[in-house]
Scaffold this motif. Structure first.
Motif, PDB file in Angstrom:
ATOM      1  N   ASP A  88       0.828  -1.211   0.000  1.00 13.67           N
ATOM      2  CA  ASP A  88       0.000   0.000   0.000  1.00 13.67           C
ATOM      3  C   ASP A  88       0.861   1.260   0.000  1.00 13.67           C
ATOM      4  OD1 ASP A  88      -2.352   1.426  -0.100  1.00 13.67           O
ATOM      5  OD2 ASP A  88      -2.622   1.478   2.078  1.00 13.67           O
ATOM      6  N   VAL A  89       1.868   1.276  -0.863  1.00 15.71           N
ATOM      7  CA  VAL A  89       2.725   2.460  -0.974  1.00 15.71           C
ATOM      8  C   VAL A  89       1.930   3.647  -1.500  1.00 15.71           C
ATOM      9  CG1 VAL A  89       4.728   3.420  -2.180  1.00 15.71           C
ATOM     10  CG2 VAL A  89       4.817   1.097  -1.268  1.00 15.71           C
ATOM     11  N   ILE A  90       1.049   3.395  -2.460  1.00 17.05           N
ATOM     12  CA  ILE A  90       0.244   4.479  -3.025  1.00 17.05           C
ATOM     13  C   ILE A  90      -0.656   5.090  -1.965  1.00 17.05           C
ATOM     14  CG2 ILE A  90      -1.551   5.037  -4.704  1.00 17.05           C
ATOM     15  CD1 ILE A  90      -0.363   2.988  -6.561  1.00 17.05           C
ATOM     16  N   GLY A  91      -1.260   4.262  -1.140  1.00 14.84           N
ATOM     17  CA  GLY A  91      -2.120   4.771  -0.079  1.00 14.84           C
ATOM     18  C   GLY A  91      -1.363   5.660   0.897  1.00 14.84           C
ATOM     19  N   HIS A  92      -0.157   5.252   1.273  1.00 21.81           N
ATOM     20  CA  HIS A  92       0.644   6.072   2.177  1.00 21.81           C
ATOM     21  C   HIS A  92       1.101   7.367   1.495  1.00 21.81           C
ATOM     22  CE1 HIS A  92       0.941   2.141   4.239  1.00 21.81           C
ATOM     23  NE2 HIS A  92       1.036   2.878   5.331  1.00 21.81           N
ATOM     24  N   ALA A  93       1.378   7.295   0.196  1.00 23.73           N
ATOM     25  CA  ALA A  93       1.769   8.508  -0.524  1.00 23.73           C
ATOM     26  C   ALA A  93       0.614   9.506  -0.586  1.00 23.73           C
ATOM     27  CB  ALA A  93       2.237   8.146  -1.936  1.00 23.73           C
ATOM     28  N   PRO A 102       4.771  17.519   5.420  1.00 20.05           N
ATOM     29  CA  PRO A 102       5.716  18.204   4.513  1.00 20.05           C
ATOM     30  C   PRO A 102       6.289  17.224   3.499  1.00 20.05           C
ATOM     31  CG  PRO A 102       6.720  17.839   6.676  1.00 20.05           C
ATOM     32  CD  PRO A 102       5.277  17.445   6.811  1.00 20.05           C
ATOM     33  N   VAL A 103       6.140  17.544   2.225  1.00 23.15           N
ATOM     34  CA  VAL A 103       6.655  16.718   1.139  1.00 23.15           C
ATOM     35  C   VAL A 103       7.552  17.592   0.279  1.00 23.15           C
ATOM     36  CG1 VAL A 103       6.095  15.251  -0.833  1.00 23.15           C
ATOM     37  CG2 VAL A 103       4.571  15.298   1.162  1.00 23.15           C
ATOM     38  N   PRO A 104       8.800  17.174   0.046  1.00 19.29           N
ATOM     39  CA  PRO A 104       9.719  18.009  -0.743  1.00 19.29           C
ATOM     40  C   PRO A 104       9.346  18.039  -2.212  1.00 19.29           C
ATOM     41  CG  PRO A 104      10.727  15.890  -0.235  1.00 19.29           C
ATOM     42  CD  PRO A 104       9.421  15.918   0.491  1.00 19.29           C
ATOM     43  N   ASP A 105      10.024  18.894  -2.948  1.00 20.76           N
ATOM     44  CA  ASP A 105       9.879  19.048  -4.385  1.00 20.76           C
ATOM     45  C   ASP A 105       8.557  19.752  -4.721  1.00 20.76           C
ATOM     46  OD1 ASP A 105      10.756  18.799  -7.076  1.00 20.76           O
ATOM     47  OD2 ASP A 105      11.736  16.932  -6.541  1.00 20.76           O
ATOM     48  N   GLU A 106       8.222  19.789  -5.983  1.00 19.08           N
ATOM     49  CA  GLU A 106       7.036  20.520  -6.403  1.00 19.08           C
ATOM     50  C   GLU A 106       6.451  19.892  -7.657  1.00 19.08           C
ATOM     51  OE1 GLU A 106       9.801  23.867  -8.673  1.00 19.08           O
ATOM     52  OE2 GLU A 106       8.611  24.406  -6.914  1.00 19.08           O
ATOM     53  N   GLY A 107       5.169  20.175  -7.888  1.00 24.75           N
ATOM     54  CA  GLY A 107       4.486  19.666  -9.071  1.00 24.75           C
ATOM     55  C   GLY A 107       4.390  18.154  -9.078  1.00 24.75           C
ATOM     56  N   VAL A 108       4.522  17.567 -10.259  1.00 27.63           N
ATOM     57  CA  VAL A 108       4.441  16.109 -10.373  1.00 27.63           C
ATOM     58  C   VAL A 108       5.588  15.445  -9.627  1.00 27.63           C
ATOM     59  CG1 VAL A 108       3.177  16.151 -12.554  1.00 27.63           C
ATOM     60  CG2 VAL A 108       5.677  16.180 -12.578  1.00 27.63           C
ATOM     61  N   HIS A 109       6.708  16.148  -9.499  1.00 28.55           N
ATOM     62  CA  HIS A 109       7.846  15.574  -8.792  1.00 28.55           C
ATOM     63  C   HIS A 109       7.590  15.499  -7.287  1.00 28.55           C
ATOM     64  CE1 HIS A 109      10.381  15.514 -12.367  1.00 28.55           C
ATOM     65  NE2 HIS A 109       9.882  16.698 -12.668  1.00 28.55           N
ATOM     66  N   GLN A 110       6.692  16.340  -6.796  1.00 32.27           N
ATOM     67  CA  GLN A 110       6.313  16.221  -5.396  1.00 32.27           C
ATOM     68  C   GLN A 110       5.544  14.931  -5.157  1.00 32.27           C
ATOM     69  OE1 GLN A 110       3.424  19.067  -3.756  1.00 32.27           O
ATOM     70  NE2 GLN A 110       4.835  19.387  -2.032  1.00 32.27           N
ATOM     71  N   VAL A 111       4.693  14.571  -6.127  1.00 32.98           N
ATOM     72  CA  VAL A 111       3.985  13.286  -6.034  1.00 32.98           C
ATOM     73  C   VAL A 111       4.989  12.143  -6.077  1.00 32.98           C
ATOM     74  CG1 VAL A 111       2.267  11.801  -7.118  1.00 32.98           C
ATOM     75  CG2 VAL A 111       1.941  14.286  -7.116  1.00 32.98           C
ATOM     76  N   LEU A 112       5.945  12.229  -6.979  1.00 34.18           N
ATOM     77  CA  LEU A 112       6.973  11.195  -7.068  1.00 34.18           C
ATOM     78  C   LEU A 112       7.772  11.101  -5.775  1.00 34.18           C
ATOM     79  CD1 LEU A 112       8.429   9.118  -8.847  1.00 34.18           C
ATOM     80  CD2 LEU A 112       9.944  10.957  -9.590  1.00 34.18           C
ATOM     81  N   ALA A 113       8.078  12.266  -5.180  1.00 33.21           N
ATOM     82  CA  ALA A 113       8.809  12.260  -3.915  1.00 33.21           C
ATOM     83  C   ALA A 113       8.010  11.556  -2.822  1.00 33.21           C
ATOM     84  CB  ALA A 113       9.139  13.696  -3.497  1.00 33.21           C
ATOM     85  N   ALA A 114       6.711  11.824  -2.763  1.00 32.00           N
ATOM     86  CA  ALA A 114       5.868  11.163  -1.767  1.00 32.00           C
ATOM     87  C   ALA A 114       5.857   9.656  -1.982  1.00 32.00           C
ATOM     88  CB  ALA A 114       4.446  11.728  -1.829  1.00 32.00           C
TER      89      ALA A 114
END
Length: 295
Positions: A88-93, A102-114
């Motif tokens: 459940d990595v997607i659920g935690h993200a 707090p999640v680093p980065d921005e835009g789509v890369h913020q989603v990738l970082a999460a």
């Protein structure tokens, strides 16, 4: 997983990225015990990329490590994800992104970082659970009470640790590629530190798993030494009782010979005296063996 290419096409992902997904995604080459899923990052000429990585989860009831698969298609304005397994990595993200964390980065890369941070966090939870399981086996091995043979548990844990390292190890090859991708993008150079921390985190987890594996190897050696010592103790006890039983057997075998001229055959106290001598010899041997620690 099979619907991901079609979903990517509907959301405007380029054909190059879709081709990468079709030919290099987890569905194109099913993993097996001999050829497990490998983490990889493939970039298309359009600047989009496909991230594929194994996931880890832990079953506390059986101390089993289960592996799954995570695929992310990162476009310019959209991120599509698909996950197989129960990590459940997607659920935690999603929880990180929507819960105010707090999640680093921005835009789509913020989603990738999460997603990446959640993946590594789940692997960290598996590492902690394996550490607790190793500690339980350690207490079992060094317990003074007689217990069931811990060899099966030791080998099972070594196999699960190997499974975790096999799934976690390839992630270290993907993170540097993400760092390189960020370095090539001028506007994202300030967002690299979290990737460096993720690399250090994964390396630390791998070192911990390596330490657990070494500790289990040491416990295996200790257990085999304990078995050898116990076998020696059993052999000494058996030898001691055999020596005690041999003394009366020797006397009885001599008097069991069919000779007429033997000492004390006609004496009234001969039989009680022979029994007393045999008992005295057995008691003396017993005391000597007890004093020497053989019994």
């Amino acid at each position: 997983m099979a619907d991901l290419p079609e979903a990517a096409r509907r959301h405007g992902i380029g054909e190059h990225a879709i081709a990468l997904l079709l030919h290099k995604g987890p569905g194109a080459h099913p993993s097996s015990a001999d050829h497990p899923l490998r983490a990889r990052l493939d970039r298309s000429p359009d600047g989009e990329f496909v991230l594929t990585a194994p996931t880890l989860s832990f079953v506390e009831a059986t101390n089993d490590v289960n592996t799954g698969a995570l695929t992310c298609v990162v476009g310019k304005e959209v991120v599509l994800m698909c996950e197989l397994g129960d990590a459940d990595v997607i659920g935690h993200a999603v929880e990180k992104l929507t819960g105010g964390y707090p999640v680093p980065d921005e835009g789509v890369h913020q989603v990738l970082a999460a997603v990446v941070l959640s993946l590594v966090a789940e692997a960290s939870d598996v590492e902690i659970a394996l550490g607790d399981a190793v500690a339980d086996v350690e207490r079992l091995v060094f317990s003074s009470a007689r217990h069931h043979n811990p060899l099966e548990k030791i080998y099972d844990l070594k196999r699960e640790i190997a499974e975790a390292r096999r799934a976690l190890g390839p992630v270290t090859s993907v993170l540097p590629e993400l760092i390189a991708e960020a370095e090539e993008s001028r506007e994202r150079r300030h967002s690299q530190p979290w990737l460096g921390r993720a690399v250090a985190w994964v390396d630390r987890l791998d070192k911990h798993l390596d330490g657990y594996d070494d500790l289990l190897g040491d416990m295996l050696s200790v257990h085999l030494s304990q078995v050898s010592v116990r076998q020696n103790e059993d052999v000494r006890k058996i030898s001691s009782w055999a020596a005690i039983a041999a003394a009366p057997t020797l006397v009885a075998s001599i008097y069991g010979m069919n000779f007429h001229h033997m000492p004390e055959l006609s004496w009234t106290l001969g039989y009680p005296l022979a029994i007393a001598v045999m008992g005295g010899v057995c008691f003396t041997l017993y005391r000597l063996f007890r004093r020497s620690g053989w019994l």
